[in-house]
Design an enzyme around this catalytic site. Structure first.
Site, PDB file in Angstrom:
ATOM      1  N   SER A 132     -13.934  34.399 -32.740  1.00  0.00           N
ATOM      2  CA  SER A 132     -12.685  35.154 -32.596  1.00  0.00           C
ATOM      3  C   SER A 132     -11.492  34.232 -32.846  1.00  0.00           C
ATOM      4  O   SER A 132     -11.432  33.546 -33.873  1.00  0.00           O
ATOM      5  CB  SER A 132     -12.661  35.769 -31.184  1.00  0.00           C
ATOM      6  OG  SER A 132     -11.599  36.650 -31.038  1.00  0.00           O
ATOM      7  N   ARG A 145      -5.497  43.532 -20.082  1.00  0.00           N
ATOM      8  CA  ARG A 145      -6.918  43.206 -20.171  1.00  0.00           C
ATOM      9  C   ARG A 145      -7.758  44.458 -20.411  1.00  0.00           C
ATOM     10  O   ARG A 145      -8.752  44.424 -21.133  1.00  0.00           O
ATOM     11  CB  ARG A 145      -7.353  42.505 -18.886  1.00  0.00           C
ATOM     12  CG  ARG A 145      -8.783  41.992 -18.924  1.00  0.00           C
ATOM     13  CD  ARG A 145      -8.988  40.981 -20.022  1.00  0.00           C
ATOM     14  NE  ARG A 145     -10.275  40.298 -19.923  1.00  0.00           N
ATOM     15  CZ  ARG A 145     -10.712  39.430 -20.817  1.00  0.00           C
ATOM     16  NH1 ARG A 145      -9.974  39.135 -21.870  1.00  0.00           N
ATOM     17  NH2 ARG A 145     -11.870  38.840 -20.678  1.00  0.00           N
ATOM     18  N   ASP A 199     -18.636  45.007 -34.696  1.00  0.00           N
ATOM     19  CA  ASP A 199     -17.352  44.419 -34.307  1.00  0.00           C
ATOM     20  C   ASP A 199     -16.249  45.104 -35.113  1.00  0.00           C
ATOM     21  O   ASP A 199     -16.081  44.842 -36.300  1.00  0.00           O
ATOM     22  CB  ASP A 199     -17.381  42.910 -34.591  1.00  0.00           C
ATOM     23  CG  ASP A 199     -16.099  42.214 -34.144  1.00  0.00           C
ATOM     24  OD1 ASP A 199     -15.140  42.908 -33.752  1.00  0.00           O
ATOM     25  OD2 ASP A 199     -16.075  40.971 -34.188  1.00  0.00           O
ATOM     26  N   HIS A 250     -17.278  43.184 -30.640  1.00  0.00           N
ATOM     27  CA  HIS A 250     -16.670  41.861 -30.793  1.00  0.00           C
ATOM     28  C   HIS A 250     -17.273  40.839 -29.828  1.00  0.00           C
ATOM     29  O   HIS A 250     -17.428  39.659 -30.158  1.00  0.00           O
ATOM     30  CB  HIS A 250     -15.161  41.975 -30.566  1.00  0.00           C
ATOM     31  CG  HIS A 250     -14.403  40.724 -30.854  1.00  0.00           C
ATOM     32  ND1 HIS A 250     -14.459  40.092 -32.081  1.00  0.00           N
ATOM     33  CD2 HIS A 250     -13.600  39.964 -30.075  1.00  0.00           C
ATOM     34  CE1 HIS A 250     -13.692  39.008 -32.039  1.00  0.00           C
ATOM     35  NE2 HIS A 250     -13.169  38.904 -30.841  1.00  0.00           N
ATOM     36  N   ASP A 251     -17.607  41.290 -28.635  1.00  0.00           N
ATOM     37  CA  ASP A 251     -18.166  40.396 -27.624  1.00  0.00           C
ATOM     38  C   ASP A 251     -19.506  39.780 -28.031  1.00  0.00           C
ATOM     39  O   ASP A 251     -19.987  38.858 -27.370  1.00  0.00           O
ATOM     40  CB  ASP A 251     -18.353  41.145 -26.298  1.00  0.00           C
ATOM     41  CG  ASP A 251     -17.186  40.912 -25.357  1.00  0.00           C
ATOM     42  OD1 ASP A 251     -16.321  40.074 -25.679  1.00  0.00           O
ATOM     43  OD2 ASP A 251     -17.152  41.564 -24.303  1.00  0.00           O
TER      44      ASP A 251
END
Lengths: 207, 375
Positions: free
Chosen positions: B154, B224, B319, B352-353
């Site tokens: 990232s 967040r 992602d 994405h994680d």
């Protein structure tokens, strides 16, 4: 043949195929190998012809093996074309016994001659004598160069030397050189569409 | 976590840099400190050093655990350790908290020597380029002339890419994972929502909340929550939470009805309890500004012409924040420059994680590439 003999035989044939392709690749070239598998052709070419280049592969295990082999591989689906690869950015694009596993035959051939001045293509000739005998006997052929049963073959396009050359003609692709070999690896002069098990082509754009 | 293959107990170190650092914004950091951790041993040839760059919420604590806080396991512990893909029997691995961070490096929570108070909003905006410049000072401090590899996912991947541009001769392999050559308008839009959440919190006090003894917790929490939505895939959220109800029935209130709401609130609260709002704001701007092609009329290939490293680029199929197409932009710009690159597009359900997860195939790819790096 024992399993070991089969393996040795396959390796010998592979070295033979690689040598044929290498014969058309001048030293120091920049090449792109489509459907590069575990990258062994590129590795062979870099060792024997000092080429640089990249492989393109969709299968994840093959990509992993390429990385292990130190081969620069790009994971993508060639069926979608080669967008992203710039025009004439390679000296040669190679597709070694993989064209028959892809559906977008015309697009791939045209794309190859977009990104490189010359393409090298090899494929099993479906019209090879022993294949014809198998068909005449009522069965899909299983042979040296078409080693799969019909129900688990990765091949999706079955074509012959004659068919391929017709397609090249249709697409304005020039056949600059052709080599055909029988299943003992002997070069075939007479009626290659009948006597050739494996065909190799050096292709370019018609002027 | 299994203690097998763990780097074990680690302790952070600090380095102080006295020379001023001119930032991309034109501002100057008079001097600064970076907090970092190292794992493994630097070899005699100093050829086995690997820098791990962190993303938005990460830190220098990449692997292992603290003696006085055994539950605080490094954020990429599944990657780094003896026998792990980034094997500390071979490599000397460095994790660093970036300049402007909130884990101990000089940042908005530090005391501004000019005023004797916390920097707060006076801390200058730092960019990916500035982080890498600061990391370069750390490399000097550690006696690392050339990194065997710089790796990050990232925003961390952007730093790996930037290393190859700012210090072409100082990085042999750049490993850019789940990253992008620049943010899209959609990416920036999400960041802006996150920033507005913080900026509009009454406890923000224009960034000087520390002087007021408060924290803009609500803004951070919202920021967040928005971020978390973009880190996961739709499919994974559906699988993990679906429409599961917290109380087994509709409550007809604005309390938690659905499990996904509970999850987001939990993640938001957890994050807001430790992360600094100014660091968050600044980090999202660093993301927005990063664009090596900016000074090359948008031509990424021209921007990457300086690079000399070999590249490992990887993306994940689900992602959507930094999609595979964004990684392919990097790959083709590298190809244009005839640089060595391997590119893997990894099937994954986790969005994405994914780059943080211990997926067998993903780790096999990393291991294969890292094993071939000569030290």
């Amino acid at each position: 043949m024992t399993e070991n003999e089969r393996k040795i035989r396959a390796e010998q044939r592979e070295r033979f195929d690689f040598a044929v392709i290498a014969g058309w690749i001048p030293p120091g070239e920049r090449v792109l190998d489509l459907g590069c598998g575990d990258g062994r052709l590129l590795r062979y070419l870099s060792e024997t012809r000092d080429v640089t280049g990249y492989g393109v592969e969709i299968d994840r295990e093959s990509v992993l093996r390429c990385i292990r082999n130190g081969v620069d591989v790009i994971q993508m689906d060639i069926e979608c074309g080669l967008s992203g690869f710039e025009d004439h950015s390679f000296d040669h694009v190679i597709i070694s016994q993989a064209l028959q596993t892809m559906r977008a035959t015309e697009r791939i051939l045209c794309e190859m001659l977009r990104v490189a001045g010359e393409a090298v293509v090899s494929f099993p000739n479906f019209a090879y004598l022993t294949n014809r005998v198998a068909i005449a006997d009522g069965h899909m052929p299983v042979s040296e160069d078409l080693p799969y049963d019909w129900f688990d073959t990765p091949n999706v396009r079955f074509f012959t030397i004659a068919d391929f050359e017709n397609l090249c003609e249709k697409l304005g692709i020039e056949v600059r050189e052709r080599l055909a070999f029988d299943d003992h690896g002997r070069e075939v002069d007479q009626d290659p569409n009948l006597n050739g098990s494996l065909a190799f082509y050096r292709l370019g754009r018609k002027a | 976590m299994s203690s097998e293959n763990s780097v074990g107990v680690v302790a952070p170190q600090r380095a102080r840099f006295y020379d001023p650092l001119l930032l991309r914004s034109g501002a100057e950091m008079p001097g600064f400190e970076l907090v970092f951790e190292t794992y493994g041993q630097l070899n005699r040839a100093r050829s086995n050093a690997v820098l791990v760059c962190h993303a938005l919420s990460g830190s220098h604590h990449v692997a292992g655990r603290y003696a006085d806080d055994v539950d605080n396991v490094g954020w990429w512990d599944n990657l780094v350790g003896p026998g792990k893909p980034l094997d500390i029997k071979k490599f000397f691995v460095v994790g660093v908290n970036n300049l402007g961070g909130c884990y101990g490096s000089t940042g908005p929570l530090s005391i501004n020597p000019a005023t004797g108070k916390r920097y707060g909003a006076d801390f200058p905006l730092v960019t990916v380029e500035d982080w890498v410049a600061a990391q370069g000072r750390l490399a000097d401090h550690l006696g690392v002339e050339t990194w065997a590899a710089v790796i990050g996912g990232s925003l961390g991947g952007m730093q790996a890419l930037e290393w190859s541009l700012q210090f072409p001769e100082r990085v042999r392999h750049a490993m850019v994972i789940a990253s992008a050559p620049k943010l899209s308008a959609q990416n920036i839009a999400f960041n802006e929502v996150a920033r507005q959440a913080i900026l509009s919190d009454p406890d923000f006090h224009a960034g000087y909340y520390a002087d007021h003894g408060v924290v803009p917790t609500r803004g951070l929490r919202l920021a967040r929550m928005v971020g978390h939505i973009t880190y996961l895939s739709d499919a994974q959220m559906a699988e993990k939470f679906g429409r599961q109800l917290r109380h087994g029935e509709h409550k007809f209130s604005y309390d938690v009805d659905f499990e996904i709401e509970s999850y987001l609130r939990y993640q938001g609260n957890k994050f807001a309890s430790f992360f600094d709002a100014n660091t968050y704001l600044m980090t999202t701007k660093a993301l927005d500004y990063f664009d090596p092609a900016y000074e090359f009329d948008g031509n990424l290939a021209a921007a990457l012409a300086r690079a000399r490293a070999s590249f490992f680029v990887a993306s994940f199929s689900t992602d959507w924040r930094f999609s595979p197409a964004r990684s392919r932009e990097i790959v083709f710009a590298l190809l244009h420059n005839r640089l060595r690159v391997v590119y893997a597009e990894i099937e994954s359900t986790a969005g994405h994680d994914s780059f943080l997860l211990d997926d067998d195939h993903y780790h096999a790819l990393l291991r294969a590439y890292l094993e071939n790096i000569a030290v």
